[in-house]
Design a protein around this motif. Sequence first.
Motif, PDB file in Angstrom:
ATOM      1  N   ASP A  96      40.882  59.011  10.589  1.00 23.10           N
ATOM      2  CA  ASP A  96      41.711  57.944  10.057  1.00 23.10           C
ATOM      3  C   ASP A  96      40.929  56.901   9.256  1.00 23.10           C
ATOM      4  O   ASP A  96      41.369  55.770   9.105  1.00 23.10           O
ATOM      5  N   ILE A  97      39.751  57.243   8.744  1.00 18.63           N
ATOM      6  CA  ILE A  97      39.053  56.375   7.813  1.00 18.63           C
ATOM      7  C   ILE A  97      38.918  57.110   6.485  1.00 18.63           C
ATOM      8  O   ILE A  97      38.989  58.338   6.430  1.00 18.63           O
ATOM      9  N   ILE A  98      38.754  56.355   5.429  1.00 20.84           N
ATOM     10  CA  ILE A  98      38.646  56.943   4.092  1.00 20.84           C
ATOM     11  C   ILE A  98      37.264  56.632   3.534  1.00 20.84           C
ATOM     12  O   ILE A  98      36.879  55.468   3.394  1.00 20.84           O
ATOM     13  N   VAL A  99      36.515  57.682   3.225  1.00 19.03           N
ATOM     14  CA  VAL A  99      35.187  57.556   2.627  1.00 19.03           C
ATOM     15  C   VAL A  99      35.117  58.508   1.438  1.00 19.03           C
ATOM     16  O   VAL A  99      35.477  59.683   1.568  1.00 19.03           O
ATOM     17  N   THR A 100      34.693  58.005   0.298  1.00 20.08           N
ATOM     18  CA  THR A 100      34.628  58.844  -0.900  1.00 20.08           C
ATOM     19  C   THR A 100      33.242  59.469  -1.045  1.00 20.08           C
ATOM     20  O   THR A 100      32.259  58.959  -0.479  1.00 20.08           O
ATOM     21  N   PRO A 101      33.141  60.569  -1.799  1.00 20.32           N
ATOM     22  CA  PRO A 101      31.816  61.166  -2.046  1.00 20.32           C
ATOM     23  C   PRO A 101      30.829  60.187  -2.676  1.00 20.32           C
ATOM     24  O   PRO A 101      29.646  60.177  -2.323  1.00 20.32           O
ATOM     25  N   TRP A 102      31.306  59.345  -3.583  1.00 18.18           N
ATOM     26  CA  TRP A 102      30.403  58.374  -4.217  1.00 18.18           C
ATOM     27  C   TRP A 102      29.850  57.405  -3.185  1.00 18.18           C
ATOM     28  O   TRP A 102      28.656  57.070  -3.196  1.00 18.18           O
ATOM     29  N   GLU A 103      30.703  56.934  -2.288  1.00 17.03           N
ATOM     30  CA  GLU A 103      30.243  56.002  -1.255  1.00 17.03           C
ATOM     31  C   GLU A 103      29.198  56.642  -0.360  1.00 17.03           C
ATOM     32  O   GLU A 103      28.222  56.006   0.038  1.00 17.03           O
ATOM     33  N   VAL A 104      29.388  57.906  -0.019  1.00 12.45           N
ATOM     34  CA  VAL A 104      28.420  58.609   0.823  1.00 12.45           C
ATOM     35  C   VAL A 104      27.095  58.784   0.081  1.00 12.45           C
ATOM     36  O   VAL A 104      26.017  58.554   0.632  1.00 12.45           O
ATOM     37  N   ASP A 105      27.157  59.198  -1.185  1.00 10.59           N
ATOM     38  CA  ASP A 105      25.935  59.471  -1.952  1.00 10.59           C
ATOM     39  C   ASP A 105      25.104  58.212  -2.172  1.00 10.59           C
ATOM     40  O   ASP A 105      23.872  58.253  -2.149  1.00 10.59           O
ATOM     41  N   THR A 106      25.767  57.069  -2.379  1.00 12.73           N
ATOM     42  CA  THR A 106      25.063  55.830  -2.736  1.00 12.73           C
ATOM     43  C   THR A 106      24.924  54.875  -1.550  1.00 12.73           C
ATOM     44  O   THR A 106      24.374  53.781  -1.714  1.00 12.73           O
ATOM     45  N   MET A 107      25.422  55.293  -0.383  1.00 11.36           N
ATOM     46  CA  MET A 107      25.534  54.395   0.775  1.00 11.36           C
ATOM     47  C   MET A 107      26.356  53.168   0.403  1.00 11.36           C
ATOM     48  O   MET A 107      26.192  52.090   0.967  1.00 11.36           O
ATOM     49  N   ASN A 108      27.237  53.345  -0.599  1.00  7.32           N
ATOM     50  CA  ASN A 108      28.145  52.303  -1.098  1.00  7.32           C
ATOM     51  C   ASN A 108      27.387  51.048  -1.509  1.00  7.32           C
ATOM     52  O   ASN A 108      27.914  49.929  -1.425  1.00  7.32           O
ATOM     53  N   ASN A 109      26.148  51.249  -1.921  1.00  9.53           N
ATOM     54  CA  ASN A 109      25.298  50.130  -2.368  1.00  9.53           C
ATOM     55  C   ASN A 109      25.213  49.019  -1.328  1.00  9.53           C
ATOM     56  O   ASN A 109      25.080  47.837  -1.667  1.00  9.53           O
ATOM     57  N   GLY A 110      25.280  49.405  -0.054  1.00  6.76           N
ATOM     58  CA  GLY A 110      25.146  48.426   1.024  1.00  6.76           C
ATOM     59  C   GLY A 110      26.395  47.643   1.343  1.00  6.76           C
ATOM     60  O   GLY A 110      26.377  46.767   2.210  1.00  6.76           O
ATOM     61  N   VAL A 111      27.498  47.950   0.654  1.00  4.17           N
ATOM     62  CA  VAL A 111      28.758  47.242   0.892  1.00  4.17           C
ATOM     63  C   VAL A 111      29.521  47.965   2.005  1.00  4.17           C
ATOM     64  O   VAL A 111      29.619  49.196   2.002  1.00  4.17           O
ATOM     65  N   PRO A 112      30.075  47.233   2.982  1.00  2.00           N
ATOM     66  CA  PRO A 112      30.802  47.888   4.078  1.00  2.00           C
ATOM     67  C   PRO A 112      32.004  48.695   3.597  1.00  2.00           C
ATOM     68  O   PRO A 112      32.717  48.281   2.674  1.00  2.00           O
ATOM     69  N   ILE A 113      32.227  49.853   4.228  1.00  2.00           N
ATOM     70  CA  ILE A 113      33.414  50.649   3.971  1.00  2.00           C
ATOM     71  C   ILE A 113      34.632  49.903   4.518  1.00  2.00           C
ATOM     72  O   ILE A 113      34.576  49.269   5.566  1.00  2.00           O
ATOM     73  N   ARG A 114      35.740  50.002   3.822  1.00  2.00           N
ATOM     74  CA  ARG A 114      36.946  49.260   4.194  1.00  2.00           C
ATOM     75  C   ARG A 114      37.441  49.619   5.594  1.00  2.00           C
ATOM     76  O   ARG A 114      37.533  50.796   5.963  1.00  2.00           O
ATOM     77  N   ASN A 115      37.777  48.588   6.364  1.00  2.00           N
ATOM     78  CA  ASN A 115      38.473  48.742   7.648  1.00  2.00           C
ATOM     79  C   ASN A 115      37.739  49.629   8.644  1.00  2.00           C
ATOM     80  O   ASN A 115      38.365  50.319   9.459  1.00  2.00           O
TER      81      ASN A 115
END
Length: 243
Positions: A96-115
């Motif tokens: 029940d969480i949403i993580v995109t391939p870009w966020e995984v590859d870049t560690m989302n540039n240190g920004v927290p994943i939503r919710n």
Amino acid sequence: MEILIDSLYSIVNYKSRYLKLKEILEGIPVSEYKVIFKSNNNYKPLDLEVPYDNCFVVLKHPVEIDFNNLAINIVNHTNTKWMFYFRHFDNDKKEDIIVTPWEVDTMNNGVPIRNVKGRKLLIIKDLCRWTRRTDSGDLRDIWRKDAILIEDGILQNKPVAPYDNSSSAMSYYYYDLGTQPMILKNLCFKRMDETSNVIGLVSVCGQDNVIFDNIEVVKNVKNPVSEDKSLIYRKAITLYYQI
């Protein structure tokens, strides 16, 4: 919490003794974290035999078990591969969480994943096959998996190779993780010479922050068994070995 194990020595049948120890350990309440073994038998070795196939001692919540320098002599003629399982089961998986391939590859540039709050272990599988040639020249199908630790939405590590490309198709699920480590300490685990099948100490799955402290594993030399691994970990991030 203290566990007095003197009654185990009075059980003559080693298979029944194994089952009683399994019952004791699997019955540790979630509210009890630190558990120490006590004995008035001067800690003579505890002889055990695995009674039937897939008879594992399953520990499903964080606990610190101090065997207090107990020696376990174990015999296995079943297909049980490890005595202890530190693991989550399929019904603990969540999606029940949403993580995109870009966020995984870049560690989302240190920004927290939503919710996403707390500690999560994200298990990623690439649905596109990775196929490689084996040493014999044959081809076999291989699917890539990665384990990513998330703390309060912040990704703590990257996958081995990127997912944000046309040759990958990322699927995932996650496990909730606690804040306390799983600890196994002060134990000598000896597989006896009469053992005919592999019996390792522990298999770890879907866990993070597992500590083995002052653990000795002794394998039989007279009757070596193939695929002899004392520890195995799948879908796990951090394991510590201390002496």
